[in-house]
Design a protein around this motif. Sequence first.
Motif: not given
Length: 168
Positions: A9-13, A17-19, A51, A53, A58
Amino acid sequence: MEQIIEKTRYISNRGVRHELSDQLLRKILETNSDAAEHIITAIKDDSNCMDFRFKRHTTSTNNIFDYFNGGKLHMASDICPQKFNEELEFWGLPETALESCCFTKYVSYFDNLNILKVLEEGECKRNTIFEKVATMARGHGWRSIQARMWSVMEYPTSAILAKVKTVI
């Protein structure tokens, strides 16, 4: 806590992207924060969702993920402590998690806000008193003389006599 299927999974900010490892996801979910609610909702809405968001600060997000991954929590130098406080609330972190080097800056900001609030309240009270005294000074008798003398002593720019007293 619900069973979470192991996936990448990823978090997009804001494009970064952060795993989101299972360990990191568990730590975030344990906070019972707004961030955890957003992630749980995304998982429930689409079990294939990989994903998430966010539109958060940041640098703060990077620092918070470092903290969740076992590092130390620092406040970015490019963020207002008030905004960082919002980030801490969103991620469910206590302000005491901040390292001492950043905690001092963070706390002093809020101390200064409280001091300013007290000073503003004092100024409002002072202006209210000055208005009452000015009204009394326009009258006649002993109260009028007393109000004028108080005005001269307390407000050096209130009248010519006050200015003369200040210069002398």
